[in-house]
Design a protein around this motif. Structure first.
Motif, PDB file in Angstrom:
ATOM      1  N   HIS A 184      -4.989   6.030   0.957  1.00 56.82           N
ATOM      2  CA  HIS A 184      -4.761   5.005   1.486  1.00 56.82           C
ATOM      3  C   HIS A 184      -5.647   3.678   0.604  1.00 56.82           C
ATOM      4  N   CYS A 185      -5.236   2.749   0.401  1.00 60.96           N
ATOM      5  CA  CYS A 185      -6.020   2.109  -0.333  1.00 60.96           C
ATOM      6  C   CYS A 185      -6.355   0.794   0.766  1.00 60.96           C
ATOM      7  N   GLU A 224       0.353  -0.934  -0.100  1.00 66.86           N
ATOM      8  CA  GLU A 224       0.395   0.265  -0.035  1.00 66.86           C
ATOM      9  C   GLU A 224       1.008   1.483   0.145  1.00 66.86           C
TER      10      GLU A 224
END
Ligand code: ZN
Length: 392
Positions: free
Chosen positions: A239-240, A185
């Protein structure tokens, strides 16, 4: 042989009566924990060294400056793996790292390039990461550079109508979620954040600054401090999302909730993002003093603006067909959103654990599309909330 011993034990037990005295069986001495890996990252204001261990140090380590340019980490009753050898760092703060071992334990000497006092601490294993020793080597204070930076910030504040702090999540020893085929990420969000900065700076009157510009760890509270130092008008954390269920998909934009989360999934998500400090590691001395002073009346207005920014970003992201936006705007208690005076949102761009979304997130063109859409959303927000730049 084994059977014979067993019978003897039973017989001797019965001779002693019904309640034989409890005896702790002699325990095999536990193998000394080992130093198995040394890693390091260079940040603009510090260098971080991380020593991975196979277990907690049996004796409290000693951390000391043993000369003007040598810092020592002494690990009594520990061993060193043969794979751990000296490391050339060669950035502006650290020259080299020399590990050595004898029968009393391990000593790691760190060659410093500037007069500075490192901060070292032990971190317990957490969430898939081992026991560690962290040594942060800070750049010595530079009053002149600080003054110059403050002047530049004031100049930008005067000439621009909106300063956006872009916060790429994670970094350094905190990789963030490891997605499909272990896609980290931290790398994806840094790429999107850099593209967003470039997009935003195309908009007249907008300036953008990153809280992290490379692969290094920044504690959550430090991210908020950086946004304030740059006098940001808004903050967007990138973010993921991740899930054990590889089918999970979708895009969400969060703003702060002080009272609870939109739903159980949001609460768990905030918990896992807030664990960044645990994974990346902050010293136990670094308290959350900022969080204590936050919540005064200004916060209501900040949260209202945060919710508007979140709506604007979600509306803009809907224009990108490949994103699934059913989840939309949500609320949860993310630490990185707790700036008292800066409207802040956290964008979970897509699920890095979903093979289809991971492939999208990795694709530079898709990253650019997401950045364009987010910049559109900021532009909408700006129409109602930008300051008027002073014209002097
Ligand atoms: Zn994250």
């Amino acid at each position: 042989m084994w059977t014979g011993l067993f019978i003897l034990a039973v017989v001797s037990g019965s001779l002693l009566g019904a309640n034989p005295p409890a005896r702790t069986p002699p325990r095999a001495p536990r193998p000394a924990p080992e130093l198995v890996r040394i890693r390091f990252w260079t940040a603009p204001d510090h260098t971080r060294l991380v020593f991975d261990l196979t277990g907690a140090p049996p004796v409290e380590p000693k951390f000391r400056l043993s000369g003007p340019s040598t810092y020592e980490v002494v690990l009594p009753r520990m061993k060193k793996s043969l794979a751990v050898t000296s490391e050339f760092v060669g950035d502006s703060l650290v020259a080299e790292i020399f590990p050595s071992a004898d029968e009393s334990g391990v000593i790691v000497r760190v060659g410093l390039k500037q007069a500075t006092t490192p901060l070292a601490f032990v971190l317990a294993a957490a969430d898939g990461v081992p026991d560690r020793i962290v040594v942060d080597v800070p750049a010595p204070p530079n009053a002149l550079a600080d003054t110059v930076l403050q002047q530049q910030v004031s100049e930008i504040k005067r000439s621009k109508r909106l300063i956006v702090a872009i916060d790429p999540g994670h970094g350094g020893d905190d990789t963030g979620a490891l997605g499909y085929r272990r896609l980290p990420e931290a790398d994806i969000v840094l790429a999107i954040a850099k593209k967003l900065k470039a997009e935003l700076e195309q908009i007249p009157g907008v300036s953008a600054v990153l809280t992290r510009t490379g692969d290094y760890f920044v504690p959550l509270q430090r991210r908020v401090e950086l946004a304030r130092k740059y006098q940001a008008d808004v903050m967007i954390s990138i973010h993921c999302n991740a899930s054990r269920n590889h089918e999970a998909t979708g895009t969400e934009v969060y703003f702060l909730s002080l009272t609870g989360a939109t739903d159980e999934a949001s609460r768990t998500l905030a918990e896992s993002e807030n664990a960044a400090d645990l994974i990346g590691g902050i010293s136990p001395q670094a308290g959350d003093d900022l969080l204590g002073i936050l919540f005064d009346l200004r916060q209501n207005d900040t949260i209202r603006r945060s919710s508007e920014l979140a709506e604007n970003l979600v509306d803009a992201l809907r224009e990108e067909d490949r994103l699934k936006i059913e989840r939309g705007v949500k609320q949860a208690g993310f630490v990185v959103l707790k700036a008292p005076d800066i409207p802040a949102v956290l964008v979970e761009t897509a699920f890095i654990t979903n093979p289809r979304e991971a492939a999208m997130l990795k694709d530079g063109q898709f990253q650019s599309k997401v950045a364009e859409r987010l910049a559109d959303g900021v532009q909408t927000y700006m129409k109602t909330h930008a300051r008027s730049a002073s014209t002097n």
